[in-house]
Every structure is written in C-alpha cells, then in structure tokens.
Design an enzyme around this catalytic site. Structure first.
Site, PDB file in Angstrom:
ATOM      1  N   GLU A  50     -13.899 -62.213 -19.739  1.00 44.18           N
ATOM      2  CA  GLU A  50     -12.638 -62.545 -19.068  1.00 44.18           C
ATOM      3  C   GLU A  50     -11.497 -62.750 -20.063  1.00 44.18           C
ATOM      4  O   GLU A  50     -10.337 -62.504 -19.753  1.00 44.18           O
ATOM      5  CB  GLU A  50     -12.788 -63.782 -18.180  1.00 44.18           C
ATOM      6  CG  GLU A  50     -13.628 -63.564 -16.913  1.00 44.18           C
ATOM      7  CD  GLU A  50     -15.125 -63.686 -17.172  1.00 44.18           C
ATOM      8  OE1 GLU A  50     -15.527 -63.859 -18.345  1.00 44.18           O
ATOM      9  OE2 GLU A  50     -15.889 -63.577 -16.189  1.00 44.18           O
ATOM     10  N   PHE A 112     -21.978 -75.360  -7.454  1.00 45.25           N
ATOM     11  CA  PHE A 112     -22.352 -74.355  -8.446  1.00 45.25           C
ATOM     12  C   PHE A 112     -21.126 -73.541  -8.852  1.00 45.25           C
ATOM     13  O   PHE A 112     -20.381 -73.057  -8.012  1.00 45.25           O
ATOM     14  CB  PHE A 112     -23.430 -73.427  -7.865  1.00 45.25           C
ATOM     15  CG  PHE A 112     -23.795 -72.310  -8.808  1.00 45.25           C
ATOM     16  CD1 PHE A 112     -24.377 -72.580 -10.040  1.00 45.25           C
ATOM     17  CD2 PHE A 112     -23.536 -70.982  -8.470  1.00 45.25           C
ATOM     18  CE1 PHE A 112     -24.692 -71.553 -10.926  1.00 45.25           C
ATOM     19  CE2 PHE A 112     -23.854 -69.961  -9.352  1.00 45.25           C
ATOM     20  CZ  PHE A 112     -24.425 -70.244 -10.585  1.00 45.25           C
ATOM     21  N   GLN A 113     -20.903 -73.416 -10.128  1.00 43.52           N
ATOM     22  CA  GLN A 113     -19.779 -72.670 -10.706  1.00 43.52           C
ATOM     23  C   GLN A 113     -18.424 -73.208 -10.255  1.00 43.52           C
ATOM     24  O   GLN A 113     -17.477 -72.459 -10.065  1.00 43.52           O
ATOM     25  CB  GLN A 113     -19.895 -71.174 -10.400  1.00 43.52           C
ATOM     26  CG  GLN A 113     -21.073 -70.558 -11.136  1.00 43.52           C
ATOM     27  CD  GLN A 113     -21.006 -69.059 -11.248  1.00 43.52           C
ATOM     28  OE1 GLN A 113     -20.570 -68.400 -10.310  1.00 43.52           O
ATOM     29  NE2 GLN A 113     -21.461 -68.525 -12.369  1.00 43.52           N
ATOM     30  N   LYS A 162     -13.568 -69.241  -1.745  1.00 46.06           N
ATOM     31  CA  LYS A 162     -14.242 -68.104  -1.116  1.00 46.06           C
ATOM     32  C   LYS A 162     -14.040 -68.085   0.409  1.00 46.06           C
ATOM     33  O   LYS A 162     -13.846 -67.021   1.001  1.00 46.06           O
ATOM     34  CB  LYS A 162     -15.735 -68.172  -1.447  1.00 46.06           C
ATOM     35  CG  LYS A 162     -16.501 -66.936  -1.051  1.00 46.06           C
ATOM     36  CD  LYS A 162     -17.915 -66.963  -1.633  1.00 46.06           C
ATOM     37  CE  LYS A 162     -18.647 -65.665  -1.349  1.00 46.06           C
ATOM     38  NZ  LYS A 162     -19.972 -65.647  -1.978  1.00 46.06           N
ATOM     39  N   MET A 479      -6.774 -65.200 -43.939  1.00 47.10           N
ATOM     40  CA  MET A 479      -5.632 -66.114 -43.997  1.00 47.10           C
ATOM     41  C   MET A 479      -6.078 -67.524 -44.386  1.00 47.10           C
ATOM     42  O   MET A 479      -5.401 -68.219 -45.146  1.00 47.10           O
ATOM     43  CB  MET A 479      -4.895 -66.123 -42.650  1.00 47.10           C
ATOM     44  CG  MET A 479      -3.596 -66.871 -42.662  1.00 47.10           C
ATOM     45  SD  MET A 479      -2.475 -66.260 -43.941  1.00 47.10           S
ATOM     46  CE  MET A 479      -1.324 -65.307 -42.954  1.00 47.10           C
TER      47      MET A 479
HETATM   48  C1  LIG Z   1      -9.394 -68.271 -31.972  1.00 42.49           C
HETATM   49  C2  LIG Z   1      -8.946 -68.684 -33.339  1.00 42.49           C
HETATM   50  N1  LIG Z   1      -9.795 -69.336 -34.163  1.00 42.49           N
HETATM   51  C3  LIG Z   1      -9.391 -69.699 -35.409  1.00 42.49           C
HETATM   52  C4  LIG Z   1      -8.130 -69.410 -35.852  1.00 42.49           C
HETATM   53  C5  LIG Z   1      -7.674 -69.819 -37.256  1.00 42.49           C
HETATM   54  N2  LIG Z   1      -7.421 -68.632 -38.060  1.00 42.49           N
HETATM   55  C6  LIG Z   1      -6.181 -68.112 -38.237  1.00 42.49           C
HETATM   56  S1  LIG Z   1      -6.154 -66.733 -39.136  1.00 42.49           S
HETATM   57  C7  LIG Z   1      -7.812 -66.807 -39.365  1.00 42.49           C
HETATM   58  C8  LIG Z   1      -8.520 -65.745 -40.172  1.00 42.49           C
HETATM   59  C9  LIG Z   1      -8.505 -64.415 -39.514  1.00 42.49           C
HETATM   60  O1  LIG Z   1      -9.416 -63.591 -40.176  1.00 42.49           O
HETATM   61  P1  LIG Z   1      -9.421 -62.043 -39.988  1.00 42.49           P
HETATM   62  O2  LIG Z   1      -9.416 -61.660 -38.554  1.00 42.49           O
HETATM   63  O3  LIG Z   1     -10.521 -61.469 -40.795  1.00 42.49           O
HETATM   64  O4  LIG Z   1      -7.993 -61.593 -40.550  1.00 42.49           O
HETATM   65  P2  LIG Z   1      -7.382 -61.672 -42.025  1.00 42.49           P
HETATM   66  O5  LIG Z   1      -6.651 -62.949 -42.156  1.00 42.49           O
HETATM   67  O6  LIG Z   1      -8.527 -61.552 -43.001  1.00 42.49           O
HETATM   68  O7  LIG Z   1      -6.466 -60.504 -42.069  1.00 42.49           O
HETATM   69  C10 LIG Z   1      -8.373 -67.917 -38.722  1.00 42.49           C
HETATM   70  C11 LIG Z   1      -9.802 -68.279 -38.744  1.00 42.49           C
HETATM   71  C12 LIG Z   1      -7.269 -68.737 -34.947  1.00 42.49           C
HETATM   72  N3  LIG Z   1      -6.014 -68.433 -35.259  1.00 42.49           N
HETATM   73  N4  LIG Z   1      -7.705 -68.364 -33.718  1.00 42.49           N
END
Ligand SMILES: Cc1ncc(C[n+]2csc(CCOP(=O)(O)OP(=O)(O)O)c2C)c(N)n1
Length: 583
Positions: A50, A112-113, A162, A479
C-alpha cells in the site's frame, strides 16, 4: 435508481474524472472491487504494497496536476498508507486515499483488521471522513476532491465501513460543494500587489525565492513574465526545480543545505526576498536568525498559516500564486513602461555572474578512477530530452539529481522534499508513467531507498508501466554515512549495506525488468543508450559509484548560510552533532 455504496463510490470517482486507482484489496474493501470487474471505466493498478500505491498516486498527481487516488483495506492496509499520506501532506500533493473499514456495528470493538485510520491520520491529512451513512457517500467524494485540489493542495482520506459499501442508496450527483468554513483566498489583494511592486522597483539586490507552490498553481508563465520583465534573479527550491528554466540567465538554481554557492549567497546578501509559494523551510534558511539578514520580505502564499511562520514579512499577500504573480507582473510592466524601463540591475546581475563562474558545482571524474555519482546523473541527462520526467528517492542521490540534472519544465521533477521518504522513487515513477505515458520516466534512486519499495517493479511488469531506475549504488546509506564522516569523526555505524546484496541485475530480471550493471566511467554512455532504447519493460541500472563521494556544497544543519562548505577539506569535523539531525 438504487445502487450500492460501492457502486456510488466508483460512479462518483468517474464523475471526478478519475482514470486510475492504485491499490490492494482486502476483506473490508472487497465490495469496491466487484464493480471494477465490469461496471466501471476506472483502471485499478494492483500494487504490491500500500505504501507503493500511495506514492504512485502522488507521482501521478505531481506530473498531471490532477488528484491521485489510492485505495487500501482496513487495518494494516490503511496503516500502510500512513507514510505516503504524511508525505503528501508535507509536499502539498493532492491525493484522495480510500480505505475500507470494519462494519459500523463493530467499529470501536477491536474487530478483526480494525484500525482507527481517521484518528491516526488527523494530523497528516488536510481533512478526513468516516462515512457512516450510505446516503453520504457521493457527497463525501465530491467534498474530498474539492478539498484535496483547491487552496493549498493535500491528502484527504475517506474511510468507508463495509456495511456502508454494501447498503443501497439513490444516485444523485451534487451540483456544487457547500463547505462552510472552507473558502481559500485565491485572489491576491491588489493594494498589497502594488506595495510589493514598489518594493521590487526600489530593491538593489532582489531575489525571487520560488517554492513548490508555483508549480502547484501552474504559475510558471506568470513567473517567467515577472522575472524577465523585472530582470529579477530566481532561485528554485528543491520543490520548485523546473518552475523556471535552468537555462535562463536569471536562474540561479537551487538554494539550501546542498544548494549552489550563488543561490545560497544571493539570498544571504539580498535586500529583498520575494517568496513565491515557498515556506522558509529550515533546509533553505539554515540558522533562521542568520538568514538573509538585510532582506525585506514579500511573501505570497495560498496558505495564510505559512505567512510569518518562520520569518517576519513586510508585505504579505495571501492568494493563488498564478493570480498574484500575474498581477505583480502586470503592475511591474506598467510601472516600468511609465519609468522608461526596468531599474539598472547590472551591478547585482554582474556580481551573481561572477559568483557563478567562481563557484560552480564541482566533482572530479577521472577516466580510470572510481565512478562518480554526479557523472552518472550528468550522462543520464545528456541522453534525455527536456520532456523526460525525473523522480528521485531520498539521500545523496536526491541531491546529486537536483544539482546535476538540468530542469527546463515544471512537473518534470518529482521527489519527497518535506518528509524525505526513502522508498519514494520506484512507486512514484510508476505513478508518473501512468499519468504521462508518452514521456520517458527516469528514477534516480539510492541502493537503500530502492530496497524499501523495489517490489513495485512487479507491478510495473504486470501492469505494463515501463520506466528506468538508475541506482547510484554506493553500498551505504550514503547520506547518513556522510554525516558520520563529517560530524561523528568517521565512526560509521549502521550504514553499510553491501553493494552486492541483492544482485540488482538478477533482481531486475526476476521482476521481469531488464538489468544492467556499470562499474567504470567508460561504460556509462553505452548502457544509458541501451536502457533508454527499451520501451516495453522497466530497466534497472546498477551504477557502482564511489562510496566515499560526498554532497557539496553543504550548510551543516543549524549553521548559518554564510558558513557554506564548498569542499570536503573545508568541512570541520567539530561541528556540534546535536545540531545535526539525520537527513
Ligand atoms: C523511511 C526513511 N528511513 C530513514 C531515513 C533517514 N535517511 C535519510 S537519507 C538515508 C540514506 C539513504 O541511503 P540510500 O538510499 O542508499 O541513498 P544515498 O544517500 O546513499 O544516495 C537515510 C537512512 C529516511 N529519510 N527515510
């Protein structure tokens, strides 16, 4: 004519012009799926999660300007929509989320759900409805679409028990929507417009600070008129890339934490910021108290709650950006004609040109060195046309995409700006392709992000929705790794993913897509050409990029924009980590 609540729902969606719904069925929402067999023109795209359905609805809405629709069953189906709904709220994306609910007699019974999805989503929707009477279904749909798409756009949720879906009602389409208490101000006040224009004419160092609201309002033509007539330099925020063409001399590009030196510094040194559909987000302002200290502020926004929220304003104008910017351009042109031309802006424009020459974005791709992510983005752009729609995930790759792609048109760039949702790109690209089937759609994703929603490649194959995903695979949550390198003394923790797991080429093939892998700079062009030539299936390119590469420039979180760091050697490892919440 008597019809069921479910039939009424689908008919109402058709009346609203809905062509496609992204969703997954379940017990509570099954009545909606029966008319889809043979009594509705609406296409249902069966997603694999979803969250994917929600982001697909967002991608569709971003590129078409129409309301995107996603659907889930009660309980876990509905809660899986929470992330895309929150994402749409933060980025003002018009979507309607439809959820099945347990029958009204057992609502509140821990049936449920059962999940109290209207309760859960109060803070992350523009509005939500729990429909208790089948007689209200059609009117609710009408109101939901009106609320989602007018004023400041945003997500609206309709929760349908529902028994309401199975009950019968008489079909009647309401002629108009009556919502006392909801009357967004769309027309800008002319006296305020005149005040604003007087200030623009007096300013020596004006900057148009353009945010996502300009794209949402389809105000790019009016913006072009205002900027070019007044010789006014423009910065386009992450949300507004493409609102003003990068190729225009007046375009300074992106400001903010990873913006370029000229855009950031132009705002800092400006004596007048004209904020258009922008919200003085912390990623743009840096340390608020030190942001653009000499600037007077004109703030145009459809949402009065944004005006003065973060920064005191000299001339507030509440209204739709298209209306207000159009009026500003007309007033400015009239006054300049009277005065015999625009004020002399050569000193300011000359200064900006100098900064641009001195401080362009920089990276170093050696022919035999490790593959640089920036180079991949530049080459992906070089083989694409201006009509290509670019989507990104969240992280370093998102910043490289926004820095190194050349954006020429509005609604051709889609990303998760406000919430920063990893996993956004693949499903959003799928929704964008459904919305613009004749355009090429390219998603630039991180290996971390990709793994969060990659299963929608299955949807892409089974539903024939082809797009290209370019993974800038650095084997890390890049990042976060960058922040650990800069602010936590290179103490890497919880960031290594392993670039070989999964095997992205095999994974692509398992999903029915085409997979390519690129290790060296000299392979880049040929693979991009091959990838762009595939039109009947999705493609995944696994670009093995240098894991040590970092995004610059950078204004560390909580720092002043005056302290912009241009390269790694300028970065101070002693910045206060408490000021550095993760990206
Ligand atoms: C759902 C979610 N979990 C954690 C984060 C924190 N976060 C921001 S950037 C990042 C790293 C992203 O890694 P990747 O997709 O490999 O991209 P890169 O930065 O290496 O280009 C994280 C963990 C987030 N923004 N969203």
């Amino acid at each position: 004519m008597k019809i069921t609540g479910a039939d009424a729902l689908l008919k109402a969606l058709e009346q609203e012009g809905v062509e496609v719904v992204f969703g997954i069925p379940g017990g509570a929402s099954m009545p909606i799926y029966d008319p889809l067999v043979d009594r509705s023109s609406i296409r249902h795209v069966l997603c694999r999660h979803e969250q994917g359905a929600g982001h697909a609805a967002e991608g569709y809405a971003w590129v078409t300007g129409k309301v995107g629709v996603c659907m889930a069953t009660s309980g876990p189906g509905a809660t899986n929509l929470v992330t895309p709904i929150a994402d749409a709220k933060m980025d003002s994306v018009p979507i309607v989320a439809i959820t099945g609910q347990v029958p009204t007699p057992v609502v509140g019974n821990d049936a449920f759900q059962e999940a109290d999805i209207t309760g859960i989503t109060i803070p992350i929707t523009k509005h939500n409805f729990l429909v208790k009477d089948v007689a209200d279904v059609v009117e609710t749909v009408r109101e939901a679409f009106h609320i989602a798409s007018t004023g400041r756009p945003g997500p609206v949720l309709i929760d349908l028990p529902k028994d309401v879906l199975l009950a019968e009602t008489t079909w009647k389409w309401p002629d108009h929507v009556t919502l006392p208490g909801y009357k967004p101000t769309t027309k800008g006040n002319q006296r305020q417009v005149v005040e604003a224009v007087k200030m623009i004419l007096k300013a020596k160092r004006p900057v148009l600070y353009v945010g996502g609201g300009v794209i949402k309002a389809d105000a790019h033509k009016e913006l072009h008129d205002l900027a070019t007539a007044g010789q006014l330099p423009v910065v386009t925020t992450l949300m507004a890339r493409g609102a003003f063409p990068d190729s225009n001399e007046l375009c300074l590009g992106m400001p903010g934490m990873h913006g370029n030196y000229t855009a950031v510094t132009a705002m800092q040194k400006s004596d007048l910021l004209v904020a258009l559909g922008a919200r003085f987000d912390d990623r743009v302002t840096g340390k608020l108290a030190a942001f653009a200290p000499h600037a007077k502020v004109i703030h145009v926004d459809i949402d009065p709650a944004e005006i003065g929220k973060n920064r005191a304003v000299d001339v507030p104008i509440v209204g739709d950006c298209r209306d207000v910017i159009g009026k500003m351009a007309a007033e400015l042109i009239a006054r300049q004609e009277e005065a015999g031309g625009p004020p002399d802006r050569s000193a300011w424009l000359g200064q900006l040109r100098e900064w641009r020459q001195a401080h362009p974005y920089r990276y170093d791709q050696q022919p035999d060195g490790p593959l640089k992510p920036q180079y991949c983005v530049e080459r992906l752009r070089a083989f694409a046309d201006d009509d290509t729609i670019l989507i990104s995930g969240v992280g370093q790759h998102q910043m490289y995409a926004s820095q190194y792609w050349r954006f020429e048109r509005p609604r051709h760039w889609v990303n998760s700006g406000g919430l920063g949702t990893m996993g956004f790109a693949v499903p959003a690209a799928m929704g964008a392709k459904v919305g613009q089937p004749d355009k090429r759609v390219v998603a630039i994703d991180g290996d971390g992000c990709f793994q969060m929603t990659a299963q929608e490649l299955a949807t892409s194959t089974t539903e024939h929705i082809p797009f290209v995903t370019a993974i800038l695979n650095n084997g890390y949550l890049g990042m976060v790794r960058q922040w650990q390198e800069l602010f936590f003394d290179e103490r890497y923790s919880g960031v290594y993913l392993n670039p070989d797991v999964p095997d992205y080429v095999k994974l692509a093939e398992a999903y029915g897509a085409v997979g390519f892998r690129v290790d060296h700079p000299e392979e880049v062009d040929a693979v991009i050409e091959k990838a762009y030539a595939v039109e009947d299936r999705s493609v995944v390119i696994d670009f093995r990029v240098d894991p040590r590469e970092m995004v610059f420039p950078m204004v560390p979180s909580g720092a002043s924009n005056d302290d912009i760091i241009l390269s790694p050697d300028q970065a101070s490892p002693h910045a206060d980590p408490m000021e550095a919440p993760l990206a």
